[in-house]
Design an enzyme around this catalytic site. Structure first.
Site, short mmCIF file in Angstrom:
data_model
loop_
_atom_site.label_atom_id
_atom_site.label_comp_id
_atom_site.label_asym_id
_atom_site.label_seq_id
_atom_site.Cartn_x
_atom_site.Cartn_y
_atom_site.Cartn_z
N HIS A 311 33.82 44.81 42.91
CA HIS A 311 34.90 46.00 42.87
C HIS A 311 34.41 47.46 43.71
O HIS A 311 33.18 47.95 44.11
CB HIS A 311 34.18 46.03 41.03
CG HIS A 311 35.61 46.73 41.28
ND1 HIS A 311 35.74 48.47 40.85
CD2 HIS A 311 36.29 46.43 40.12
CE1 HIS A 311 36.76 48.30 39.80
NE2 HIS A 311 36.58 47.51 39.26
N ASP A 369 38.30 40.67 36.85
CA ASP A 369 39.86 40.02 37.46
C ASP A 369 39.46 38.54 37.81
O ASP A 369 40.74 37.80 37.39
CB ASP A 369 40.51 40.66 38.58
CG ASP A 369 40.72 41.94 37.88
OD1 ASP A 369 41.45 42.83 37.35
OD2 ASP A 369 40.17 43.01 39.40
#
Length: 434
Positions: A311, A369
């Site tokens: 991320h 995600d």
């Protein structure tokens, strides 16, 4: 909004031999910030920060992130506690008002949102103007932007009462608008909301019910989707939130601002990440092909990247992913589909990412995600609806951020500077002599 920044010394900048002092401040959490509002006035120079990754564009009391430590707080509350123990509307109240609601406030807020879930009947005609195969996000941008044409009584941003009504309407109507986009893409009739259902139950029913029979919401699936919504509510000054604030700084009405946020969220580098993660799993196809793709991911010269890992903000494990991982497993067990080939690929990739030295060293942990994409697929949503669900949840954060910006006395219309590298001043040459 009264500033809560505290003085923390000063910073000296020397340009062309001349020194200039600028005040330093610190907030409740996070690093110190240099106040450079007078930088150009004092120095005659601009700062250069593409993507604004080292620039605080505003003061906010809503969300705090510490990417190095893997911390995400909503109004001071850890995200995992809220996702595990609270519910969507309670957290929505928290983001909007700064405190968790009392029992009376919770009942009143729940009723206010529930009774705004219907949309104007003429709005159905708007959907009919789209091609049947239109991407649901394209529909969302258009329909949400059109709301200001249907609700004129809540577009005056200078009226606190109208701002409150607009906020409630956006949060209440977004599930209905999203479900209608889904139904339109499937060719099924729209399903109206019901006041006896919770926020997330209502949404699932509007998506999956048909007039021929009653739809029973699975509580395990509903709880998982509610967690997804809470985990995606806000994430500090990301691209779409900054877009909402930038649009709002011009005085645009809240419906237009949220439509701008949806357009920004649509980008694959932002809201489309969970869709991209699932597309990657489909490309890999089977467990026996995983070593090939892991090798490609490790090859610097190969453009392939594992989507759903690592991320930009979190250099530690994404705190939202921990909650989402558990919810994902609960859904897979409730539906008894862990043996599905695509999910087998996902689970094996997860194991490798958590154990392989290359991924551990680079901190390429599975992020939210990755798990939300698997979960939404298991819940029955097609991949082109993933970002729509993200927009539904993030609407609360957008509204909270927009509301905070409106009452911030230091807020000005957004006007970033640039470094011009084009042609120097030159005279026009007539076409006949060129």
């Amino acid at each position: 909004m009264k500033s809560k920044m505290n003085p923390a010394g000063s910073m000296t900048v020397t340009i062309d031999g001349v020194s200039h002092k600028f005040p330093l401040y610190e907030g409740a959490e996070g690093p110190k910030v240099a106040d450079i509002r007078a930088f150009y006035q004092k120095t005659g120079a601009f700062t250069f920060d593409p993507g604004f990754t080292s620039t605080a564009s505003c003061e906010s009391q809503i969300t705090f992130i510490d990417g190095d430590e893997g911390v995400l707080l909503y109004r001071g509350y850890p995200i995992d506690e809220l996702a595990e123990d609270s519910n969507f509307l309670e957290v929505a109240y928290l983001l909007l008002h700064g405190e968790l609601p009392s029992r009376e406030q919770n009942v009143a807020f729940d009723a206010a949102i529930t009774r705004h879930t219907m949309v104007h009947e003429q709005l159905k005609n708007f959907y009919n103007g789209f091609r049947r195969d239109a991407h649901p996000m394209a529909i969302m941008v258009g329909v949400v932007g059109a709301l200001s044409a249907f609700y004129h009584d809540s577009t005056d941003i200078n009226d606190p009462k109208q701002r409150k009504i607009a906020s409630h309407r956006m949060i209440a109507k977004m599930p209905t608008i999203a479900a209608m986009a889904y139904k339109y893409s499937t060719g099924q009739p729209f399903v109206f909301p019901r006041n006896d259902k919770s926020y997330t139950e209502n949404f699932m029913r509007m998506c999956f019910a048909v007039p021929a029979e009653e739809y029973e919401v699975n509580p395990v699936l509903c709880a998982a989707l509610d967690k997804i919504f809470i985990l995606h509510m806000d994430h500090e000054q990301n691209a779409s939130t900054s877009t909402v604030r930038l649009a709002g700084s011009s005085g645009a009405n809240p419906f237009a601002c949220i439509a701008a946020g949806i357009a920004s969220l649509w980008g694959p580098a932002h809201g489309g990440a969970n869709e991209a993660a699932l597309t990657m799993l489909e490309e890999i196809g089977s467990v026996d092909r995983i070593p090939e793709y892991v090798a490609k991911a490790k090859d610097r010269n190969d453009p392939f990247r594992l989507m759903g890992f690592g991320h930009r903000v979190y250099k530690n494990y994404d705190p939202r992913a921990k909650v989402m991982r558990n919810a994902c497993y609960e859904v897979l067990d409730a539906l008894n589909i862990r043996d599905e080939p695509l999910l087998q690929v996902a689970l094996e990739l997860e194991r490798i990412a958590l154990e392989d030295e290359y991924f551990v060293q680079k901190k390429l942990y599975p992020n939210i995600d990755f798990y939300s994409g698997i979960t939404l697929r298991a819940l029955g949503f097609p991949t082109d609806m993933f970002t729509v669900l993200f927009a539904l949840a993030r609407t609360v954060g957008w509204i909270a951020q927009w509301s905070e910006m409106i009452v911030d006395p230091s807020q000005k219309i957004g006007r970033p500077r640039q470094v011009y590298t084009g042609s120097n001043s030159r005279n026009y040459v007539p076409l006949s002599t060129r």
